[in-house]
Scaffold this active site. Structure first.
Site: not given
Ligand code: UFG
Length: 349
Positions: A59, A167, A231, A304
């Site tokens: 949790l 990760y 963004i 990243g």
């Molecule tokens: N992003 C924004 N604004 C936000 C949040 C995210 O622009 O408020 C962008 C990020 O920079 C990224 C994209 O939106 O380019 C997607 O971001 P997320 O955080 O939604 O997802 P991630 O791609 O970083 O990561 C997710 C999961 C991981 C997994 C990955 C696989 O959190 O565990 O997808 O692509 F490995």
């Protein structure tokens, strides 16, 4: 096999009865991380399909109220070797689904130790418990982040894996451990590399205590809980300069896990819809679905983040018999929007 009616049927999802890609018989499944976002919905879908489920979760990220009440719940931490060995030995599951992990790309860049300790070292306790407990099948929640910045698109299993964040590296190390546990201990495994899990079932959805994911953050603006969304990066080599991701509905992901439990299914599979959407396109979709304006501000790149991740999931389709039902971004966002409207503050705990 006798099936319970699907809890998600009221969503208007188009499941035709008898069409579900299900494992062939009811099993007892031990689910780590079953109180988290992806785990909780897989638990619900397993139960709907007639399986018996034991959830093991500390949790720390998950919510007690996200655990389906039909499941047995054990509160415990994978770092506690004796607890996990006993939990598996006493429950005698046929399969383990391992979701418990830290999963934030950005956080892993500032706190790598947390990722290697939890996702690798603690996971070894679970692998040992599986071997000692005579578990037949191990289904692992892996990620496309194991690939890093891919040379070609869409991303098939044949691509080299060179993660660009701790990760992704932690998940890749665990994928490699699985191969050795299979070879040396006979523990059959399937590693499912998700692209971007999103959406909700009727009852369960995405609620992280600190929300970093794009869709829930954008929908917060539509709910009136934030003034604008962010963004991260507008200078990527993509058509509109923002990152492109392949969003996959959480219920389609759950179906892949059930298929992976079938005897003889084995190996590594990429799971996505093969369609990429930019951050700006996601925001536009959320505006259209919610009918609300969603202002956005442009921020620098988030460390990243690879520019573009789009899946080639033909192997899962051919070998697992996976048939995604909710492939369009509109369907995915609609289900998330319904859940967030019904649960504007997420889970109560
Ligand atoms: N992003 C924004 N604004 C936000 C949040 C995210 O622009 O408020 C962008 C990020 O920079 C990224 C994209 O939106 O380019 C997607 O971001 P997320 O955080 O939604 O997802 P991630 O791609 O970083 O990561 C997710 C999961 C991981 C997994 C990955 C696989 O959190 O565990 O997808 O692509 F490995």
């Amino acid at each position: 096999m006798k099936r319970n009616p699907p809890a998600s049927s009221k969503l208007g999802f188009a499941w035709a009865k008898g069409d579900w890609p299900l494992a062939c018989r009811a099993m007892k499944v031990f689910v780590t991380g079953g109180a988290g976002y992806i785990g909780s919905i897989c638990v619900e879908q397993l139960l709907d399909a007639g399986h018996t489920v034991v959830v093991f979760d500390n949790l720390s990220e998950g919510h007690r109220s996200a655990v389906d009440e039909r499941a047995m719940f054990i509160e415990g931490c994978l770092s506690d070797r004796e607890t996990i060995l006993n939990a598996v030995a006493s429950n005698q599951p046929e399969a383990i689904m391992h979701f418990a992990a830290n999963a934030l790309v950005g956080e892993s860049m500032t706190n790598p130790s947390k990722y290697f300790r939890n996702n690798v070292a603690n996971g070894i306790n679970l692998l040992d418990a599986a071997v000692e407990g005579g578990v037949r099948k191990f289904v692992f929640s892996s990620t496309c982040a194991t690939f890093g910045v891919p040379e070609t698109m869409p991303m098939t299993e044949a691509l080299p894996q060179n993660p660009i964040n701790p990760y992704g590296e932690s998940k890749l190390i665990f994928e490699k451990l699985l191969r050795w546990y299979q070879e040396l201990h006979g523990l059959e495994f399937v590693a499912l590399r998700y692209f971007n899990a999103a959406g909700a079932s009727e009852k369960f959805g995405e609620h992280h205590r600190i929300e970093t994911h794009l869709i829930p953050n954008v929908l917060k603006v539509a709910l009136g809980q934030a003034k604008e969304c962010k963004i991260f990066g507008t200078d990527y080599p993509t058509p509109d300069g923002t990152c492109v991701r392949d969003y996959i509905h959480i219920i389609d992901l759950a179906q892949a896990h059930m298929l992976a439990m079938e005897p003889g299914k084995n190996g590594y599979y990429n799971l996505g819809n093969g369609e990429g959407y930019s951050v700006r396109q996601v925001i536009e979709t959320c505006e259209r679905v919610s009918g609300k304006p969603i202002p956005a501000i442009e921020e620098p790149r988030r460390p990243g983040d690879p520019p573009r991740l789009v899946a080639g999931a033909q192997k899962a389709i051919d070998e697992l018999g996976w048939k995604p039902q909710f492939a369009s971004l509109d369907q995915i966002v609609e289900s998330a929007w319904r859940w967030h409207q019904a649960n504007p503050n997420g889970y109560p705990d």
